[in-house]
Design a protein around this motif. Sequence first.
Motif, PDB file in Angstrom:
ATOM      1  N   LEU A  52       0.861  -1.180   0.000  1.00 28.16           N
ATOM      2  CA  LEU A  52       0.000   0.000   0.000  1.00 28.16           C
ATOM      3  C   LEU A  52       0.903   1.239   0.000  1.00 28.16           C
ATOM      4  O   LEU A  52       1.753   1.402   0.874  1.00 28.16           O
ATOM      5  CB  LEU A  52      -0.892  -0.014   1.243  1.00 28.16           C
ATOM      6  CG  LEU A  52      -2.032   1.002   1.315  1.00 28.16           C
ATOM      7  CD1 LEU A  52      -3.033   0.780   0.187  1.00 28.16           C
ATOM      8  CD2 LEU A  52      -2.741   0.904   2.667  1.00 28.16           C
ATOM      9  N   LEU A  53       0.718   2.105  -0.996  1.00 25.72           N
ATOM     10  CA  LEU A  53       1.591   3.269  -1.121  1.00 25.72           C
ATOM     11  C   LEU A  53       1.529   4.161   0.119  1.00 25.72           C
ATOM     12  O   LEU A  53       2.511   4.828   0.463  1.00 25.72           O
ATOM     13  CB  LEU A  53       1.220   4.070  -2.373  1.00 25.72           C
ATOM     14  CG  LEU A  53       1.548   3.387  -3.709  1.00 25.72           C
ATOM     15  CD1 LEU A  53       0.963   4.166  -4.873  1.00 25.72           C
ATOM     16  CD2 LEU A  53       3.057   3.252  -3.882  1.00 25.72           C
ATOM     17  N   ASP A  57       6.835   5.851   4.000  1.00 27.36           N
ATOM     18  CA  ASP A  57       7.076   7.042   4.819  1.00 27.36           C
ATOM     19  C   ASP A  57       8.073   7.992   4.165  1.00 27.36           C
ATOM     20  O   ASP A  57       7.967   9.203   4.299  1.00 27.36           O
ATOM     21  CB  ASP A  57       7.593   6.605   6.194  1.00 27.36           C
ATOM     22  CG  ASP A  57       7.288   7.604   7.289  1.00 27.36           C
ATOM     23  OD1 ASP A  57       6.290   8.351   7.156  1.00 27.36           O
ATOM     24  OD2 ASP A  57       8.017   7.646   8.293  1.00 27.36           O
ATOM     25  N   ALA A  58       9.067   7.435   3.478  1.00 20.05           N
ATOM     26  CA  ALA A  58      10.087   8.252   2.830  1.00 20.05           C
ATOM     27  C   ALA A  58      10.714   7.465   1.687  1.00 20.05           C
ATOM     28  O   ALA A  58      10.783   6.232   1.726  1.00 20.05           O
ATOM     29  CB  ALA A  58      11.161   8.660   3.835  1.00 20.05           C
ATOM     30  N   THR A  99       4.392  11.102  -4.773  1.00 22.01           N
ATOM     31  CA  THR A  99       3.130  11.846  -4.854  1.00 22.01           C
ATOM     32  C   THR A  99       1.961  11.046  -4.284  1.00 22.01           C
ATOM     33  O   THR A  99       1.194  11.541  -3.451  1.00 22.01           O
ATOM     34  CB  THR A  99       2.823  12.223  -6.316  1.00 22.01           C
ATOM     35  OG1 THR A  99       3.925  12.948  -6.861  1.00 22.01           O
ATOM     36  CG2 THR A  99       1.563  13.071  -6.401  1.00 22.01           C
ATOM     37  N   LEU A 100       1.818   9.797  -4.732  1.00 22.30           N
ATOM     38  CA  LEU A 100       0.653   8.997  -4.357  1.00 22.30           C
ATOM     39  C   LEU A 100       0.696   8.527  -2.905  1.00 22.30           C
ATOM     40  O   LEU A 100      -0.346   8.215  -2.330  1.00 22.30           O
ATOM     41  CB  LEU A 100       0.526   7.794  -5.294  1.00 22.30           C
ATOM     42  CG  LEU A 100       0.206   8.144  -6.753  1.00 22.30           C
ATOM     43  CD1 LEU A 100       0.352   6.906  -7.641  1.00 22.30           C
ATOM     44  CD2 LEU A 100      -1.201   8.719  -6.884  1.00 22.30           C
ATOM     45  N   SER A 101       1.872   8.481  -2.326  1.00 22.41           N
ATOM     46  CA  SER A 101       1.967   8.048  -0.915  1.00 22.41           C
ATOM     47  C   SER A 101       1.624   9.172   0.056  1.00 22.41           C
ATOM     48  O   SER A 101       1.483   8.932   1.248  1.00 22.41           O
ATOM     49  CB  SER A 101       3.376   7.526  -0.611  1.00 22.41           C
ATOM     50  OG  SER A 101       4.346   8.554  -0.752  1.00 22.41           O
ATOM     51  N   CYS A 102       1.478  10.394  -0.447  1.00 22.86           N
ATOM     52  CA  CYS A 102       1.247  11.552   0.429  1.00 22.86           C
ATOM     53  C   CYS A 102      -0.046  12.292   0.112  1.00 22.86           C
ATOM     54  O   CYS A 102      -0.166  13.483   0.417  1.00 22.86           O
ATOM     55  CB  CYS A 102       2.423  12.532   0.323  1.00 22.86           C
ATOM     56  SG  CYS A 102       3.982  11.852   0.900  1.00 22.86           S
ATOM     57  N   LEU A 103      -1.004  11.621  -0.517  1.00 20.47           N
ATOM     58  CA  LEU A 103      -2.269  12.286  -0.831  1.00 20.47           C
ATOM     59  C   LEU A 103      -2.965  12.725   0.452  1.00 20.47           C
ATOM     60  O   LEU A 103      -3.093  11.955   1.405  1.00 20.47           O
ATOM     61  CB  LEU A 103      -3.180  11.345  -1.624  1.00 20.47           C
ATOM     62  CG  LEU A 103      -2.716  10.974  -3.039  1.00 20.47           C
ATOM     63  CD1 LEU A 103      -3.677   9.979  -3.656  1.00 20.47           C
ATOM     64  CD2 LEU A 103      -2.599  12.212  -3.914  1.00 20.47           C
ATOM     65  N   VAL A 106      -8.812  12.728   2.131  1.00 22.21           N
ATOM     66  CA  VAL A 106      -9.214  11.481   2.778  1.00 22.21           C
ATOM     67  C   VAL A 106     -10.073  10.627   1.860  1.00 22.21           C
ATOM     68  O   VAL A 106      -9.916   9.404   1.776  1.00 22.21           O
ATOM     69  CB  VAL A 106      -9.974  11.781   4.092  1.00 22.21           C
ATOM     70  CG1 VAL A 106     -10.540  10.498   4.699  1.00 22.21           C
ATOM     71  CG2 VAL A 106      -9.044  12.452   5.091  1.00 22.21           C
ATOM     72  N   SER A 107     -10.996  11.231   1.121  1.00 21.31           N
ATOM     73  CA  SER A 107     -11.923  10.471   0.283  1.00 21.31           C
ATOM     74  C   SER A 107     -11.241   9.808  -0.902  1.00 21.31           C
ATOM     75  O   SER A 107     -11.852   8.984  -1.591  1.00 21.31           O
ATOM     76  CB  SER A 107     -13.054  11.376  -0.211  1.00 21.31           C
ATOM     77  OG  SER A 107     -12.534  12.451  -0.979  1.00 21.31           O
ATOM     78  N   GLU A 108      -9.962  10.137  -1.152  1.00 19.10           N
ATOM     79  CA  GLU A 108      -9.214   9.485  -2.236  1.00 19.10           C
ATOM     80  C   GLU A 108      -8.336   8.356  -1.709  1.00 19.10           C
ATOM     81  O   GLU A 108      -7.642   7.701  -2.481  1.00 19.10           O
ATOM     82  CB  GLU A 108      -8.344  10.519  -2.957  1.00 19.10           C
ATOM     83  CG  GLU A 108      -9.161  11.534  -3.749  1.00 19.10           C
ATOM     84  CD  GLU A 108      -8.285  12.619  -4.342  1.00 19.10           C
ATOM     85  OE1 GLU A 108      -7.072  12.641  -4.022  1.00 19.10           O
ATOM     86  OE2 GLU A 108      -8.797  13.437  -5.118  1.00 19.10           O
ATOM     87  N   MET A 109      -8.376   8.110  -0.407  1.00 22.89           N
ATOM     88  CA  MET A 109      -7.535   7.062   0.176  1.00 22.89           C
ATOM     89  C   MET A 109      -8.146   5.682  -0.049  1.00 22.89           C
ATOM     90  O   MET A 109      -9.351   5.549  -0.289  1.00 22.89           O
ATOM     91  CB  MET A 109      -7.304   7.344   1.659  1.00 22.89           C
ATOM     92  CG  MET A 109      -6.499   8.609   1.882  1.00 22.89           C
ATOM     93  SD  MET A 109      -6.223   8.971   3.638  1.00 22.89           S
ATOM     94  CE  MET A 109      -5.321  10.524   3.498  1.00 22.89           C
TER      95      MET A 109
END
Length: 529
Positions: A52-53, A57-58, A99-103, A106-109
């Motif tokens: 899961l992206l 964390d880094a 980018t995708l790991s830091c969206l 909330v509704s896009e998670m």
Amino acid sequence: MEFAEHIKTANVEDVVLRQPLQPPSRGTLCITGHHLLFSDREESDSRQVLLLLRNIDATEKRMSGSSGTITMKCKDLRVLQLDIPGMEQCLNIAHSIETLSCLDCVSEMYPFFYRPVELSLPEQWGLSSPEMHYSQMKELYEKWRLSTVNRDYSVCSSYPPAVIVPKSIDDDTLKKAAKFRQGGRFPVLCYYHKKNGMVIMRSSQPLLGANRKRCKEDELLLQAVIEGSDKGYIIDTRSRQQAQQARMTGGGFESKSFYSRWKRFHRPMERGKALQESLIKLVEACGDESNNMDRWLSKLENSKWLSHVQNALSTAGLLVECVERDGHSVLVHGSEGTDCSLLISTLAQLIMDPCCRTVEGFLGLLEREWIQARHPFQQRCAHSAYSHARLQQESPVFLLLMDCVWQLWRQFPLALGFSEALLLRLATEVYASDYGTFLCNSDQERCALGVKERTHCLFQALLRPTQRDYYSNPLYERTELAIWPSVHPQSLQLWKGYFLRWTQQVRHLEEAQEEIRNMVIEWGKLACS
């Protein structure tokens, strides 16, 4: 927003994956809106890794000639490495992951997209509600009532719509008392001790300010809590100096002049940035491969993590002493009442109440104290120990709770009905999850975003028969006695199962524990046949 906008390169062949406890493998890498998928084409069973992206964390990238390496440091403390052929492909993949790991939306998670075939969206989200909890506690009916003063979240945005309060206090009094507490968090009941009728209350700090303001409604509310008793205790999770300094910014603590029957204890507990820094130092120590004993012990001590564990268990023990041994009710608060207050009230209930020590009882306790009572998970768990982006709101308070519960589990191996595996699962899910349980910062936010209608509940999933069996303790023997933990330094240990779980030594220990578990289960079956 379309996730595809952030994916310039979706698939890459001939990628080498290096991960803990596994030999390097070569295969195909695929990036989706929420996952990184690696398929090992060289294995006959086509082994796959699905990450899961949100768990990342880094990231660190390094170029060498026409290829590149991406190192992914995960919130569950795994460190993975991808060797990617082609500089452009490597940069594109790194950009997508970052980018995708830091969206932030909330509704896009992923919990809003997770639809396993074996689960259907529940009609009732969660295990219980304040209304259900009150209805099951008939001992409360004489002196306590369920108030819906907060049904539209207008009195306190961080409380659930219904709360339990003294029967003699009407809703108008509650509204005025709420204005005297930070964030509107007026004192509410979180635990009733059936043995002696004493209670644990939670709140935020009173808003005395430099002018030493008072609120007669708040005084009436606390007076009603200890009606029929000679006194009550207040446990403030700040030092006396911190509480006094808070008056300069509008906060403060209960004055002896107006709360004469309440005795106050100050038990300072670290939170926020200090706790986050402690976790970072501990994880750094656990990743030190120098094999130098003095260096390891020095880093472990400097992290102060075990001191935070000791402090939390010690403060919870004080709370239990007040309620169980002294027979008096207690009010717990710090500043906001959403972090350390929840931590020690949860631990105290686990120590005192055998009903909280089963799998279902423990999950129900977490739901009441952390989900319904509003721990701001979205802020506190945005990043873990590796991230370079430090936000002021981050703090591993829930992880500290899991560590403290593990210390209890280790000291009392027969008294808790759940296994270490459950604690590991919860400590992982709080940072990145398929479920909506730990999304958002409050019940109000969850309702506004439709979390309860559009996502699955982790706690309900963990209580499905196969999951419950896996997370149960086969050695469990219920006891009605309080389980008093030892907080001597010699009694506390590093939670190796979490902080060192990606090392070979701990993996061997896990395998041995699983073998013992299976043997105990088989013996149990033979004894029943």
